[in-house]
Write a protein that holds these residues in place. Structure first.
Motif, short mmCIF file in Angstrom:
data_model
loop_
_atom_site.label_atom_id
_atom_site.label_comp_id
_atom_site.label_asym_id
_atom_site.label_seq_id
_atom_site.Cartn_x
_atom_site.Cartn_y
_atom_site.Cartn_z
N LYS A 598 7.51 13.64 2.57
CA LYS A 598 7.04 12.78 3.63
C LYS A 598 7.48 11.34 3.36
CE LYS A 598 2.47 12.31 1.43
NZ LYS A 598 1.03 12.54 1.60
N PRO A 599 7.67 10.55 4.43
CA PRO A 599 8.14 9.17 4.26
C PRO A 599 7.20 8.36 3.38
CG PRO A 599 8.27 9.83 6.56
CD PRO A 599 7.52 10.91 5.85
N GLU A 600 7.79 7.48 2.59
CA GLU A 600 6.99 6.62 1.73
C GLU A 600 6.23 5.61 2.58
OE1 GLU A 600 7.67 3.82 -2.25
OE2 GLU A 600 9.36 4.68 -1.18
N ARG A 601 4.99 5.40 2.25
CA ARG A 601 4.18 4.46 3.02
C ARG A 601 4.73 3.05 2.86
NH1 ARG A 601 -2.43 3.88 2.60
NH2 ARG A 601 -2.69 2.40 4.31
N LEU A 602 4.74 2.29 3.96
CA LEU A 602 5.26 0.93 3.91
C LEU A 602 4.45 0.08 2.94
CD1 LEU A 602 6.07 -0.07 7.62
CD2 LEU A 602 7.67 0.48 5.78
N SER A 603 5.14 -0.73 2.16
CA SER A 603 4.50 -1.66 1.24
C SER A 603 5.11 -3.04 1.46
CB SER A 603 4.71 -1.22 -0.21
OG SER A 603 6.08 -1.29 -0.56
N ALA A 604 4.48 -4.05 0.91
CA ALA A 604 5.03 -5.41 1.01
C ALA A 604 6.41 -5.47 0.39
CB ALA A 604 4.08 -6.39 0.33
N GLU A 605 6.59 -4.74 -0.70
CA GLU A 605 7.88 -4.74 -1.38
C GLU A 605 8.97 -4.12 -0.50
OE1 GLU A 605 9.80 -3.13 -5.61
OE2 GLU A 605 7.87 -2.38 -4.90
N ILE A 606 8.66 -2.99 0.15
CA ILE A 606 9.65 -2.32 1.00
C ILE A 606 10.03 -3.21 2.18
CG2 ILE A 606 9.98 -0.39 2.59
CD1 ILE A 606 8.31 1.33 0.70
N VAL A 607 9.03 -3.79 2.85
CA VAL A 607 9.31 -4.65 4.00
C VAL A 607 10.10 -5.88 3.58
CG1 VAL A 607 8.27 -6.05 5.83
CG2 VAL A 607 7.29 -3.82 5.25
N CYS A 608 9.74 -6.45 2.45
CA CYS A 608 10.45 -7.64 1.95
C CYS A 608 11.92 -7.32 1.69
CB CYS A 608 9.78 -8.13 0.66
SG CYS A 608 10.51 -9.63 -0.01
N ASP A 609 12.19 -6.15 1.11
CA ASP A 609 13.57 -5.76 0.80
C ASP A 609 14.38 -5.44 2.06
OD1 ASP A 609 13.21 -6.14 -1.87
OD2 ASP A 609 12.82 -4.03 -2.34
N LEU A 610 13.70 -5.10 3.16
CA LEU A 610 14.41 -4.77 4.39
C LEU A 610 15.11 -5.98 5.00
CD1 LEU A 610 12.02 -2.38 6.38
CD2 LEU A 610 14.31 -1.85 5.55
N PHE A 611 14.50 -7.17 4.81
CA PHE A 611 14.98 -8.36 5.50
C PHE A 611 15.87 -9.22 4.61
CE2 PHE A 611 11.33 -7.12 7.96
CZ PHE A 611 11.65 -7.49 9.27
N ASP A 634 -0.76 -10.26 1.72
CA ASP A 634 -2.07 -10.31 2.36
C ASP A 634 -2.25 -9.12 3.31
OD1 ASP A 634 -3.27 -12.41 1.18
OD2 ASP A 634 -2.98 -13.85 2.81
N VAL A 635 -1.21 -8.83 4.08
CA VAL A 635 -1.27 -7.72 5.04
C VAL A 635 -1.46 -6.40 4.29
CG1 VAL A 635 0.03 -6.43 6.77
CG2 VAL A 635 0.11 -8.92 6.77
N GLU A 636 -0.71 -6.22 3.21
CA GLU A 636 -0.81 -4.97 2.45
C GLU A 636 -2.20 -4.78 1.85
OE1 GLU A 636 1.83 -2.56 -0.81
OE2 GLU A 636 1.48 -4.67 -1.20
N SER A 637 -2.82 -5.87 1.42
CA SER A 637 -4.13 -5.77 0.78
C SER A 637 -5.28 -5.74 1.79
CB SER A 637 -4.33 -6.95 -0.19
OG SER A 637 -4.27 -8.18 0.50
N GLY A 638 -4.95 -5.74 3.10
CA GLY A 638 -5.99 -5.63 4.12
C GLY A 638 -6.63 -6.94 4.51
N VAL A 651 9.40 -6.76 15.21
CA VAL A 651 10.78 -7.22 15.01
C VAL A 651 11.80 -6.21 15.52
CG1 VAL A 651 12.46 -8.09 13.34
CG2 VAL A 651 10.02 -8.45 12.96
N THR A 652 11.58 -4.91 15.22
CA THR A 652 12.63 -3.91 15.44
C THR A 652 12.32 -2.93 16.57
OG1 THR A 652 11.68 -2.31 13.87
CG2 THR A 652 13.16 -4.01 12.98
N GLY A 653 11.05 -2.85 16.97
CA GLY A 653 10.68 -1.86 17.96
C GLY A 653 10.31 -0.52 17.34
N ALA A 654 10.37 -0.41 16.01
CA ALA A 654 9.99 0.82 15.30
C ALA A 654 8.93 0.50 14.27
CB ALA A 654 11.21 1.45 14.62
N CYS A 655 7.96 1.38 14.14
CA CYS A 655 6.91 1.16 13.13
C CYS A 655 7.22 1.96 11.86
CB CYS A 655 5.54 1.54 13.68
SG CYS A 655 5.42 3.25 14.24
N TYR A 656 8.45 2.45 11.75
CA TYR A 656 8.89 3.18 10.56
C TYR A 656 10.33 2.79 10.26
CZ TYR A 656 11.09 5.96 14.23
OH TYR A 656 11.83 6.36 15.32
N VAL A 657 10.79 3.12 9.06
CA VAL A 657 12.19 2.89 8.71
C VAL A 657 12.97 4.15 9.09
CG1 VAL A 657 13.82 2.37 6.87
CG2 VAL A 657 11.51 1.43 6.78
#
Length: 713
Positions: A598-611, A634-638, A651-657
């Motif tokens: 199953k896809p890895e859950r989004l994390s701050a690290e993954i999103v940061c590396d995408l951009f 902050d978002v990752e920690s709720g 940003v992309t129109g998708a909520c997944y990678v």
């Protein structure tokens, strides 16, 4: 490889792949080690670790006359050592067919019928427990995929975890690849010389020292500080905005591992007296407590992200200012948790690498897609019927660019976007996963639905998955290993396991036969289910208790594989769309990462590396990167009203990678604007330059929340 004929370079499975140009020879080390007709007759520095080149060529000639009992091709160099057994096979084929290879003593091999199995006592608790390595559940069953430690009480493992992680070099399980070969570096002159030196290299993404990353000047801002946990990474004090040597520093790898454990005990830091000793399992992590005010623009959160990718010639580093002592916390981490997290980290790293490879392969397949468009009118409330109608229309072609209109949307003019296509594929994959075409809890196999066979729905499902992968859909991630292997290697070469049986009654029948402890109870069990066995073609006389193993195997093959022959063939044909199945068969390890996990859950690290951050020479713009990273954490920690999925959607129109990645790759620009802007056509996030972090957070949350709310309405 001259022995198995495969080009795979997979050291954890097949051993090191070695090429000797002077001999025109390439060989997997394990293929050579397990071959039945060759021995190490030379010294370790002769030939291939003692295997003489002439002997290797003789073995290749011998194997060329033998046909593999699994893939039916010549070159089967390994034979089963059981008396009177004539089976031969290639090493990779043997792994796939669940043969046993003993990497010790005489390096024996046993075929799937004669392999030794662990014996579990009647007192052995049934049920399931956590795998000691991956922490997923492992069922207490005497099957090939499960191993129980012979010495550690209640320690259970997935066989695959032991092979991939390779953490048990001294426990001799009958099937593990444990060799006693000196590492090549140990044999070199002064091999241990490096251990006499401290690590002195700056590893941050942007080193500011003009004299280079290896420059180290004690008692200055150019002194190198090593990671307090692993000691194998370093930074100049100035490159990480550290004011003194006394400050602790952790490398990116260690921060990520510790943060994901979630096992920190947080309490205020107390001053340590100079005479007080600190425990080896206690360390300080500079982090403000939850909900505390920001003390600096780049104050670290759960784990400190290194500066994101920044594209500029004259950039200043992102500054991480030191937090007041009152806002620091103490973290306690047990050695066992550290070991487990390290194993999980390795597993995730391996999956990420394979998924990157899958992304590149899918991009090659996308080259077939033309600019000509096909429009699908989709009703989100009846996703399957409308998708089926769209895929079956005469003008539909998988090589056309797909546009999606949601017909039940009030404002149709705004639905024809990449967001609509991403949302469509997400809904479609979710529907397929939970449809009657598949059965099982998470790792799913094909079910037998006669109406679906009649309507050719298995073909359509395979076609939809193939199209989704190439056109930017999410990872399916729900295939069982058995289904995947049937698609890649052919059903005749796959042996199913008990966990592949979704029907509770059938599973209970198999268990009753499997765990019968005497001939009388076995015959009684067979009598009770004689009708089922007759229908499956498995009813036969049983004269010995050991006959139950072959019977169980036959029932599994019938129920999981033979019973769904028609759906499987139709599904395979659908997956051939756009050449996806062919690539799966060429790169099984790569596609397994996106089809069986199953896809890895989004994390701050993954999103940061995408951009990637685009910036000019204006230093103030780069300082906004601190706010961006802090906001992600902050978002990752709720501590935010939006989620990481919301940010990606904005940003992309998708909520997944997507499986194929984003095109174009997401970027960030810092501009003198009041509110953030998500340009989905370019996958570009334009962020405002603010004076304080709180201002940045407020405008981000206001804009993203309201924009997505309006879209949903």
């Amino acid at each position: 490889c001259v022995l198995c004929g495969r080009t795979d370079d997979c050291p954890e499975k097949y051993g090191e792949k070695r090429t000797y140009v002077e001999y025109n020879l390439t060989v997997h080390y394990y293929c050579l080690l397990m071959s039945s007709g060759i021995w190490q007759r030379g010294e370790e520095d002769e030939g291939v670790d003692g295997f003489l080149i002439t002997d290797i060529r003789k073995e290749v000639n011998r194997a060329a006359k033998l046909k593999c009992n699994i893939c039916k091709k010549k070159g089967a160099s390994i034979g089963c050592v059981a008396p009177k057994c004539k089976r031969s096979y290639h090493f990779p084929c043997g792994l796939q067919r669940e043969c046993i290879f003993q990497f010790m003593e005489d390096f024996r091999s046993y075929c799937w019928e004669h392999r030794p199995v662990q014996e579990f006592t009647d007192k052995e608790p049934r049920g399931a427990s956590q795998c000691t390595i991956c922490l997923d559940l492992v069922e207490h069953l005497p099957v090939y995929t499960v191993l129980k430690s012979p010495c550690c009480k209640n320690a259970w493992f997935h066989r695959e975890c032991l092979q991939v992680i390779q953490v048990l070099p001294f426990i001799l399980f009958a099937s593990m690849e444990i060799t006693f070969l000196d590492a090549s570096w140990e044999l070199e002159e002064n091999a241990y010389q490096d251990l006499l030196h401290c690590y002195q290299h700056c590893d941050v993404k942007r080193c500011l020292c003009k004299k280079g990353r290896d420059y180290n000047e004690p008692d200055s801002k150019w002194e190198i500080k090593r990671c307090q946990y692993c000691g194998s990474r370093g930074t100049h004090l100035a490159c990480s905005s550290m004011k003194s040597w006394e400050q602790n520093w952790e490398c990116m790898e260690c921060r990520s591992i510790f943060a994901k454990s979630g096992k920190y005990s947080k309490r205020k830091k107390r001053a340590l007296a100079t005479s007080e000793k600190t425990s080896g399992t206690t360390c300080l992590l500079e982090e403000p407590p939850p909900k505390s005010p920001r003390q600096s623009p780049g104050s670290p959160r759960n784990f400190l992200l290194q500066s994101p990718k920044i594209m500029s010639q004259t950039l200043s580093p992102c500054s991480h200012l030191e937090l007041p002592a009152s806002n620091r916390v103490t973290m306690s981490l047990s050695p066992m948790m550290s070991s487990r997290n390290w194993s999980l980290s390795l597993r995730h790293k391996h999956l990420r690498e394979k998924r990157r490879e899958a992304c590149n392969i899918l991009k090659e397949l996308k080259a077939q897609v033309k600019t000509k468009t096909t429009r699908l009118n989709i009703n989100a409330e009846n996703i399957w019927s409308s998708a089926l109608k769209g895929f079956r229309q005469r003008i539909f072609s998988p090589t056309n660019t797909i546009e999606v209109n949601f017909s039940n949307c009030k404002n149709r003019s705004k639905t024809n976007t990449s967001a609509s296509k991403h949302y469509f594929f997400q809904l479609l994959m979710l529907h397929l996963q939970n449809s009657s075409l598949f059965e099982g809890s998470f790792g799913k196999n094909l079910s037998l639905d006669f109406q679906a066979v009649k309507e050719n729905l298995y073909f359509e499902a395979g076609k939809m998955i193939a199209v989704s992968l190439v056109h930017g859909g999410p990872y399916p991630g729900f295939f069982s290993k058995t289904l995947f292997n049937c698609l890649v290697y052919g059903p005749e070469n796959v042996k199913p396991a008990l966990e592949d049986v979704a029907d509770v009654d059938v599973a209970q029948t198999i268990k009753t036969i499997k765990y019968a402890n005497n001939l009388s109870s076995l015959q009684s069990a067979l009598q009770d289910c004689s009708e089922f066995l007759a229908a499956a073609g498995c009813l036969r006389p049983v004269t010995a208790l050991c006959d139950k193993n072959m019977l169980v195997n036959d029932i599994l093959i019938y129920h999981v594989i033979k019973r769904i022959t028609l759906p499987l063939e139709s599904f395979r044909h659908g997956l051939k769309t756009l050449g996806v199945l062919e690539k799966m068969q060429m790169h099984p390890d790569v596609f397994s990462s996106i089809l069986c996990h199953k896809p890895e859950r989004l994390s701050a690290e993954i999103v940061c590396d995408l951009f990637t951050i685009h910036s000019s020479s204006d230093v103030d713009k780069v300082e906004g990167a601190d706010f961006w990273m802090g906001y992600l954490q902050d978002v990752e920690s709720g501590e935010s009203v939006v989620t990481l999925e919301d940010i990606l959607l904005f940003v992309t129109g998708a909520c997944y990678v997507p499986s194929i990645g984003f095109d174009p790759e997401p970027t960030i620009k810092f501009l003198h604007i009041r509110y953030p802007v998500g340009n989905r056509l370019l996958n570009c996030l334009e962020l405002p330059i603010t004076k304080t972090y709180q201002q940045f957070k407020n405008v981000m949350e206001l804009t993203i929340r309201n924009t997505l709310r309006v879209e949903r309405e």
